[in-house]
Design a protein around this motif. Sequence first.
Motif, PDB file in Angstrom:
ATOM      1  N   GLN A  89       0.838  -1.192   0.000  1.00  0.00           N
ATOM      2  CA  GLN A  89       0.000   0.000   0.000  1.00  0.00           C
ATOM      3  C   GLN A  89       0.882   1.254   0.000  1.00  0.00           C
ATOM      4  OE1 GLN A  89      -3.794   0.226   0.637  1.00  0.00           O
ATOM      5  NE2 GLN A  89      -3.479  -1.660  -0.513  1.00  0.00           N
ATOM      6  N   ASN A  90       0.340   2.332  -0.540  1.00  0.00           N
ATOM      7  CA  ASN A  90       1.090   3.587  -0.493  1.00  0.00           C
ATOM      8  C   ASN A  90       0.260   4.678   0.175  1.00  0.00           C
ATOM      9  OD1 ASN A  90      -0.723   4.462  -2.454  1.00  0.00           O
ATOM     10  ND2 ASN A  90       0.759   4.477  -4.121  1.00  0.00           N
ATOM     11  N   GLY A  91       0.919   5.777   0.490  1.00  0.00           N
ATOM     12  CA  GLY A  91       0.272   6.867   1.204  1.00  0.00           C
ATOM     13  C   GLY A  91      -0.146   7.995   0.280  1.00  0.00           C
ATOM     14  N   PRO A  92      -0.885   8.976   0.790  1.00  0.00           N
ATOM     15  CA  PRO A  92      -1.344  10.097  -0.034  1.00  0.00           C
ATOM     16  C   PRO A  92      -0.184  10.798  -0.725  1.00  0.00           C
ATOM     17  CG  PRO A  92      -2.440  10.114   2.098  1.00  0.00           C
ATOM     18  CD  PRO A  92      -1.364   9.069   2.180  1.00  0.00           C
ATOM     19  N   GLY A  93      -0.322  10.972  -2.040  1.00  0.00           N
ATOM     20  CA  GLY A  93       0.702  11.663  -2.806  1.00  0.00           C
ATOM     21  C   GLY A  93       1.876  10.803  -3.223  1.00  0.00           C
ATOM     22  N   VAL A 112       4.046   8.145  -5.172  1.00  0.00           N
ATOM     23  CA  VAL A 112       4.044   7.607  -6.528  1.00  0.00           C
ATOM     24  C   VAL A 112       4.691   6.226  -6.504  1.00  0.00           C
ATOM     25  CG1 VAL A 112       4.832   7.917  -8.905  1.00  0.00           C
ATOM     26  CG2 VAL A 112       4.132   9.903  -7.552  1.00  0.00           C
ATOM     27  N   THR A 113       3.917   5.217  -6.908  1.00  0.00           N
ATOM     28  CA  THR A 113       4.370   3.823  -6.885  1.00  0.00           C
ATOM     29  C   THR A 113       4.310   3.244  -8.286  1.00  0.00           C
ATOM     30  OG1 THR A 113       3.507   3.522  -4.643  1.00  0.00           O
ATOM     31  CG2 THR A 113       3.931   1.531  -5.919  1.00  0.00           C
ATOM     32  N   GLY A 135      -2.130   6.884  -2.872  1.00  0.00           N
ATOM     33  CA  GLY A 135      -1.243   7.609  -3.768  1.00  0.00           C
ATOM     34  C   GLY A 135      -1.553   7.334  -5.224  1.00  0.00           C
ATOM     35  N   PHE A 136      -0.518   7.418  -6.058  1.00  0.00           N
ATOM     36  CA  PHE A 136      -0.646   7.222  -7.502  1.00  0.00           C
ATOM     37  C   PHE A 136       0.108   5.959  -7.901  1.00  0.00           C
ATOM     38  CE2 PHE A 136      -0.604  11.745  -6.484  1.00  0.00           C
ATOM     39  CZ  PHE A 136      -1.844  12.147  -6.967  1.00  0.00           C
ATOM     40  N   VAL A 137      -0.548   5.082  -8.661  1.00  0.00           N
ATOM     41  CA  VAL A 137       0.049   3.789  -8.987  1.00  0.00           C
ATOM     42  C   VAL A 137       0.125   3.594 -10.498  1.00  0.00           C
ATOM     43  CG1 VAL A 137      -0.114   1.289  -8.744  1.00  0.00           C
ATOM     44  CG2 VAL A 137      -0.800   2.770  -6.846  1.00  0.00           C
TER      45      VAL A 137
END
Length: 599
Positions: A365-369, A371-372, A387-389
């Motif tokens: 999982q990623n956090g707000p903002g 970029v993954t 975030g953005f994937v």
Amino acid sequence: MNIIEKIIAAHSNQKVVKPNDIVDVLIDTRAARDFGGANVVKNILDNGLTVDDPSRTVFTFDCNPGGSDQKYAANQHYCRQFARENDIRVYDVDAGVGTHLAIDNGLAWPGSTFVSTDSHANIMGAIASFGQGMGDQDIAAAWAKGYVWFKVPASIRINLNGKRPANVTAKDIVLNLLSVFGANKLLGYSVELYGAEVDRMTLDERITISSMGTEMGAIIILFPTTPALLAELKAITGKDHPGITADADAEYSKTFDIDLGTFVPMVAKPGHPHDDTAVDTVRGQKIDSGFIGSCTNGRIDDLRAAAAILKGRKVAPGVVLKIVPATDAIWNQALDEGLIAIFKEAGAMVSNAGCAGCAAGQVGQNGPGEVTISTGNRNFEGKQGKGFVYLASPAVVAASAVAGSIATPDQLPEKPATFGKTGAAVSAAKPRQKTDKPVVVEGNVWIIRKDDIDTDMIFHNRYLTITDIKEMGQYTFDNLKGYEDFARKAKPGDIVITQKNFGAGSSRQQAVDCFLALGISCILAESYGAIYERNAINAALPILTYDPSVLAEAGLSDGDRISVDFGTGAVTHLKTGKTVTVNKFYDAQMLIYKNGGLL
């Protein structure tokens, strides 16, 4: 008949089936995951049903293989108990992705049928098996009856002609197909893939492509079997199975001829798996993290491709690379081949097998903002975090992790991209203004006659990700037996009176802040956990201690209204006028309290 028609006919006692026929289909293997499994069991029990054939029935715990979420842990245990009572096999949290386990353990085979509470159960198309993801009631019906009704889908044939470019992986192929067909042009169809290059694809490559049939709207993407595939399956499972292909005169609703030679390495842009573009168009996009895994790209071939790029290199400074093998067997194979060592030496994090990024219960999982770049199959907003994937192949993800920006293995920069200071601080609320704090408060009392109320009882660890104090109050005492409704009934100004060692346990500040959120005016206890006492004082939550014999003189009952003077320790029963004295604030406590808190 084509492949899907052959399988359905063989499992519905029909000689021939055609599109739109509705038939009862025998399900060879019926699976439920930790996601949805508890509801399947509940549907069975609530409707007085029994399991038709335990030998065909399995649980697979792959969404939260760490049991790190309390609700998942409860569901998993509930399913284990049901499994013991009904002789059902459990592929537990140490096993891996259920669809992959089904293939590798011979639970699905060419020509078989398989259902699961997994929308990617159609991954079975990789071995010419009919797999379907279904809801809890559908799976419960399959468990209880062995059959489910199904409408025979129309079929589409896709011919991939020409030679596959050397730099185009299986993930690139399916992303190219998504760019052609989008999310709905294949909606409701069974798709069959053909071509000389298709016949040469390995099991791992077929799995990657079939796993994204769901993102294309297809019922399933089916690969006809080849001698090489059957040999590969035998090597994995130890079982022989006949192949399955379409008849020469099989009928298809549509046929598409696509030149495989035009395919290029692709990425899906954040938000939609079908919003695809050539890697070159986003080359150099700075990334914060990379993820390699999921049911789409967690096989041994995927890990080998990543290791070939990471060997002797390091993940770019500040970038986090997370790698999750699809199954424990693949994890161990990667260990034996030295791939795990390569990943660790490169600076990657390697987790135990499971679904990972697609499920909120594991790494990825990623956090707000943030970029993954990910090898997953979905990048819907919020699916793999906030975030953005970008979606890409394992090779592109590994290369990007090394480069610090989106890159391909053949064009790695000499130096990785680094993070520079932007001059912008992480967003925060405006500083709180000091207010006059009352030294004498009045409120109705809650008398909780329990010792050792710990911080998990006050504010359970399943809520620890909450950072907004305003959201914390609703969870106060929801893990304290008999007081689960405290937050709903408590009123601003209420006073809590309890016994020894209140706030024992962890250092969580939320166990203090939740009372502030509710407007609790003060807490009286015989004693406090050492960390809790500091946390409360520093947060300007008024806490006082008392001698049990002294407070007993006040003759208090639940709901009585009292006043408490922090400066003198005077506690007055406002109805009777009786006043007793408890331990007052000490000087440092009063100073911090009047300051509105330590900060």
